[in-house]
Design an enzyme around this catalytic site. Structure first.
Site, PDB file in Angstrom:
ATOM      1  N   GLY A 131      -8.818 -22.113   3.813  1.00 30.67           N
ATOM      2  CA  GLY A 131      -8.228 -20.825   3.513  1.00 30.67           C
ATOM      3  C   GLY A 131      -6.724 -20.935   3.324  1.00 30.67           C
ATOM      4  O   GLY A 131      -6.090 -21.905   3.766  1.00 30.67           O
ATOM      5  N   CYS A 132      -6.138 -19.935   2.694  1.00 30.77           N
ATOM      6  CA  CYS A 132      -4.704 -19.991   2.380  1.00 30.77           C
ATOM      7  C   CYS A 132      -3.850 -19.910   3.641  1.00 30.77           C
ATOM      8  O   CYS A 132      -2.976 -20.756   3.870  1.00 30.77           O
ATOM      9  CB  CYS A 132      -4.334 -18.915   1.367  1.00 30.77           C
ATOM     10  SG  CYS A 132      -4.830 -17.242   1.827  1.00 30.77           S
TER      11      CYS A 132
END
Length: 328
Positions: A131-132
């Site tokens: 995920g970012c």
């Protein structure tokens, strides 16, 4: 040439992925699948690609004609797609959703953070792209876990651009609301925390301290600015911590330790991650302040996915990713 297909091609991260793959020296973009946009040109959705391609979205699955499949759908949709469609065993899969990020029995996806799992990625057939927020926060904390220095709770604040919420409009992505504004969401319960804890525990088994993460919505389009604070031994010289970070990221292709304060514009529109540490004396001892920055759509999504593809296929890790930030 490596033939690549994309499932779910209408989102922000997919648009960046298409842009990168169109200009990748070793890749041919075989198809971009989108049921809702079938027949439309990619440029009807991703206007920034005008002049780069005349390719159209398709609703046909051409899985036997590709070498690599990118899944760019919403969370939970990747597992549904794979259950409903037989992907040939020789096709490598890179999932940009969170469906396979956590280790579990029967999950044969490698967690695709090159700074942690580079060698495993080079041997993988299936990769779960991080995920970012998870990418930015792990880059801030992994060297401390590797040095067994995480003994107290970690306080994390990170602010992301509007593209982090996805392409579907909502009340909190409307320009009139987002501009000149800030807010928090999902405090202490963001979905990326489990994958962060998983990685830290891999380097520092037994890590059980709290990760108190407060995510912020920022009044800008893209990028993540992250600060992490934790207690540190007052007698430990800052130079030793800096040395730990430099050594940990010395082999990394895109992650760099820097001596000065960092800001978003240094990484936006690139696949780079920058990290900086400072030891600060307090009334009760000492705190370590770690700052990290990434572009949420590139190093936090599409750029890291291409980086993973390069590693999986034995290509130059940086192929197709020589991107430069704006001078202003």
């Amino acid at each position: 040439m490596i033939k690549v297909g994309i499932i779910g091609g209408a989102g922000y991260a997919a648009g960046e992925l298409i842009r990168l793959l169109l200009h990748h020296p070793e890749v041919e973009l075989a198809f971009v699948h989108s049921s809702s946009n079938a027949g439309n040109r990619l440029t009807d959705v991703h206007a920034g690609l005008m002049g780069d391609t005349d390719v159209r979205f398709t609703d046909r699955l051409q899985l036997k004609s590709i070498d690599v499949l990118f899944l760019c759908m919403g969370h939970g949709k990747s597992a549904e797609f794979l259950a409903a469609n037989a992907v040939p065993s020789g096709v490598r899969i890179i999932d940009l959703a969170q469906d396979f990020r956590l280790a579990s029995p029967g999950n044969d996806y490698v967690y695709g953070l090159p700074e942690l799992h580079r060698e495993d990625i080079t041997k993988a057939r299936y990769v779960a792209n991080p995920g970012c927020f998870a990418t930015a926060i792990q880059i801030a904390l992994l060297p401390l876990a590797a040095g067994w220095m995480l003994h107290d709770d970690v306080s994390v604040n990170a602010i992301t651009g509007a593209t982090g919420a996805g392409v579907k409009p909502s009340a909190t992505t409307h320009f009139a609301w987002r501009a000149d504004n800030m807010s928090i969401y999902k405090p202490f319960r963001h979905q990326h925390v489990p994958e962060i804890r998983q990685s830290l525990s891999e380097l520092q088994p037994g890590f059980e301290a709290a990760i108190d993460f407060i995510p912020y919505r920022g009044p800008f389009a893209r990028g993540i600015f992250c600060t992490a604070v934790t207690n540190i031994d007052p007698s430990l010289p800052e130079e030793e911590v800096v040395k730990l970070y430099r050594q940990f990221y010395q082999p990394a292709a895109f992650t760099h330790y820097v001596d000065c304060d960092i800001d978003l514009k240094q990484v936006v529109n690139t696949n780079k991650a920058l990290v900086h540490v400072a030891k600060v004396a307090t009334e009760r001892g000492a705190k370590l302040l770690v700052t990290s920055v990434i572009d949420n759509l590139l190093k936090g999504a599409a750029g890291q996915a291409v980086q993973n593809m390069n590693l999986m296929l034995g290509l130059d890790e940086t192929a197709g990713l020589h991107l430069k930030p704006s001078a202003f």
